[in-house]
Design a protein around this motif. Structure first.
Motif: not given
Ligand code: C2E
Ligand code: CA
Ligand code: CA
Length: 598
Positions: A122-138
């Motif tokens: 089952t999915i318990l939740g999530s690990l998240c990252v955030a920023d106040l500006v638009p970005r990309q993830l390599t």
């Protein structure tokens, strides 16, 4: 374990655990989110759990409130996707651009979340990252995020496993059992929950004192192995639900073999106490039937009730019995009510039963007997509630109340020139209480009374001998002139050897000994010789529960000193007692007894 399609949706246990307060867990989760922020160069990182239509946010540097409705949570989208979700610019993404924390502070523009899976998928939740500006993830950053998520999953799994397994036996524990029962599918057949108790607790504590906890732990490990190898458990999981107490459940059709073994004797089960000494294990088992979907806590409670029946009735195996269960519940309720009653005052009162001398027909004293007028049940007999109270801390309070009341009544009678001694029933544990004798004497003195004015009736010489404080208390009171009675002599097992070791003046013969003396030759012989022996040992002998004149006459001829019972007088209120004393004639009484003899 599969959930049946029609079953109520059950909130996964892991999620329930995650949403509860756990400072240590949250401290380490914050370390994981710090690490994530550092590795990905992101200002914000947090862990979320979703339960009860809420998102719970776990992280120190999160800008989000600790709980938010699930509709507002980014994390819901991650859970729905079931895989890494990246939103490079929330304002450009129709799934995000209307959500609260995009529109309102902190105005997140970038979000990436990866689901956290529990052990059961089952999915318990999530690990998240955030920023106040638009970005990309390599790709590398995505890989780092996925690896940290795996570490978080492993950490949560290990942390919760600690709470679900018994550390000594390594078996799943009671919480685990409850959880498993809660997620059982609703099926047609019955399932039996079996509880097996294998330890004598007082013996185990003695063992722990003498040999240390390692010996006890060895025994527990042995027991586990023993049950697993010697009982036909089929493929049932064995749980350890308390010290030396195990559980398992199986469908009815597969349980019979095990129940047969448990119902037989388990004398060949041995565990090691030390390297060289082995202990024979005595098992008791309780069983209750249930169906998937039944309340798990209630099912376990019933199994415990059945197990306690087995232990109390010294049976190897007992089935849950709603009748004895109800008695136990009523007893418990009664004790609660009694506690409340003692705190409130009225409801309890004493009645007084006179004793008659068979030598001269006079009244020799009265016995105080407790009465309880229960607001719902009416009169409740002390024979019912005193034995219950004796197992609890209520007993000292009851005895104090009775003694206090009895002393006040005595003082009152003295003012009316009634000079009879009053006997009070006390429990052996009272005699073991600190300063019991001193406090009793002081209370008498406060009312201008002496130790001769009160008498104590108690049971159980064996228990007295095991308590040096109680023996000391009796000796002290007897030296001061208080007369001590042994109650209920001859009911059950009375060890004459013990009798001589306890300081006593009067022996009260139990009603069960006397009730047949007029019709049974054997009864008569026993009582005659008992009286003879007790008199030779210099005791006063009182016969209790004498209900008719024939028995009274016979006891007189057998040399008994006093009688008490409905024939002479029932327990009376203080007013009725005075009336009774005033109308009593020793002469008439002797005549009645003489008539009987002739
Ligand atoms: P016990 O001390 O042996 O008291 C005698 C019991 O027999 C009393 O029951 C009394 O009412 C009853 N009885 C008296 N004469 C007769 C008779 O001729 N025939 C029959 N069948 N019964 C008779 P009660 O009052 O219900 O008390 C029961 C027990 O409860 C007492 O037995 C005593 O062990 C305990 N108890 C009563 N009051 C107190 C108290 O204040 N403190 C403590 N610790 N125990 C008490
Ligand atoms: Ca008594
Ligand atoms: Ca008695």
């Amino acid at each position: 374990m599969q959930l049946h399609e029609e079953a109520e949706p059950v909130q996964p246990f892991a999620i329930k655990m995650l949403t509860t307060e756990d400072r240590v867990r949250d401290h380490y989760l914050a370390r994981f989110t710090d690490l994530t922020s550092q590795q990905l160069g992101m200002p914000y990182s947090y862990v979320t759990f979703i339960a009860d239509d809420k998102q719970y946010v776990k992280s120190h540097d999160s800008l989000l409130p600790a709980e938010t409705p699930v509709e507002e949570a980014f994390c819901r989208l991650t859970v729905e996707q079931g895989a890494l979700l990246i939103c490079e610019d929330t304002l450009e993404d129709s799934r995000f651009n209307h959500l609260r924390y995009v529109v309102e502070a902190p105005h997140f523009r970038f979000y990436a979340g990866i689901p956290l899976y529990g052990r059961d998928g089952t999915i318990l939740g999530s690990l998240c990252v955030a920023d106040l500006v638009p970005r990309q993830l390599t790709d590398i950053q995505q890989d780092v995020l996925a690896k940290i998520a795996q570490l978080v999953e492993a950490y949560l799994d290990a942390r919760h496993a600690v709470g679900l397994f018994d550390a000594v036996t390594l078996l799943p524990n009671r919480q685990h059992l409850i959880e498993d029962l809660n997620t059982l599918p609703r099926e047609d057949g019955r399932t039996g929950l079996v509880l097996i108790d294998c330890l004598n607790l007082s013996y185990t504590y003695q063992m722990a004192c003498a040999l240390g906890m390692v010996a006890v732990e060895n025994q527990l490990k042995d027991l586990t192995q023993l049950l697993q190898t010697q009982l036909p458990l089929q493929d049932a999981t064995l749980y350890c639900v308390a010290l030396g107490r195990f559980a398992l459940y199986l469908p009815e059709e597969r349980l019979h073999g095990l129940l047969e073994v448990l119902d037989g004797d388990a004398e060949n089960l041995h565990t090691r106490m030390s390297k060289h000494v082995r202990v024979t294990v005595q098992c008791h088992a309780g069983v209750t039937w249930f169906r998937g979907g039944d309340d798990a806590q209630e099912t376990l409670r019933r199994a415990v009730s059945a197990l306690h029946d087995a232990i109390n009735y010294r049976q190897p195996l007992c089935l849950y019995d709603s009748f004895t269960d109800q008695i136990k519940k009523d007893d418990f309720q009664l004790l609660n009510d009694l506690g409340r009653q003692l705190a409130q005052g009225p409801g309890l009162h004493l009645v007084y039963q006179p004793k008659l001398s068979l030598h001269d027909g006079t009244i020799t004293g009265v016995e105080a007997l407790l009465r309880w007028n229960h607001p719902v049940l009416g009169e409740v007999s002390p024979a019912r509630f005193i034995p219950l109270a004796e197992k609890t801390t209520l007993m000292p309070a009851i005895s104090d109340w009775v003694i206090n009341q009895a002393i006040q009544q005595l003082a009152n009678w003295r003012q009316q020139n009634i000079a009879l001694p009053l006997s009070v029933n006390i429990s052996v544990s009272d005699l073991g209480r600190a300063n019991f004798a001193d406090r009793l004497i002081a209370a008498l003195a406060r009312h201008g009374l002496s130790p001769q004015d009160i008498e104590l009736e108690c049971l159980e010489t064996e228990r007295l001998l095991e308590m040096p404080e109680a023996m000391g208390c009796l000796s002290q009171l007897r030296k001061l002139g208080m007369r001590l009675f042994l109650d209920d002599f001859g009911s059950g097992y009375s060890n004459l050897n013990y009798l001589q070791q306890v300081p006593l003046d009067v022996i009260k013969l139990d009603r069960s000994l006397l009730k047949d003396i007029t019709c049974s030759q054997v009864s008569c012989v026993i009582v005659r010789h008992l009286i003879l022996m007790l008199k030779e040992l210099s005791y006063q002998v009182v016969a209790e529960g004498v209900e008719d004149q024939t028995t009274a006459g016979m006891l007189q001829s057998l040399g008994c000193d006093e009688i008490q019972g409905f024939w002479f007088a029932r327990p009376l209120s203080p007013e009725d007692l005075i009336h009774f004393i005033c109308n009593h004639s020793a002469q008439d009484m002797l005549q009645q007894l003489d008539q009987q003899q002739s």
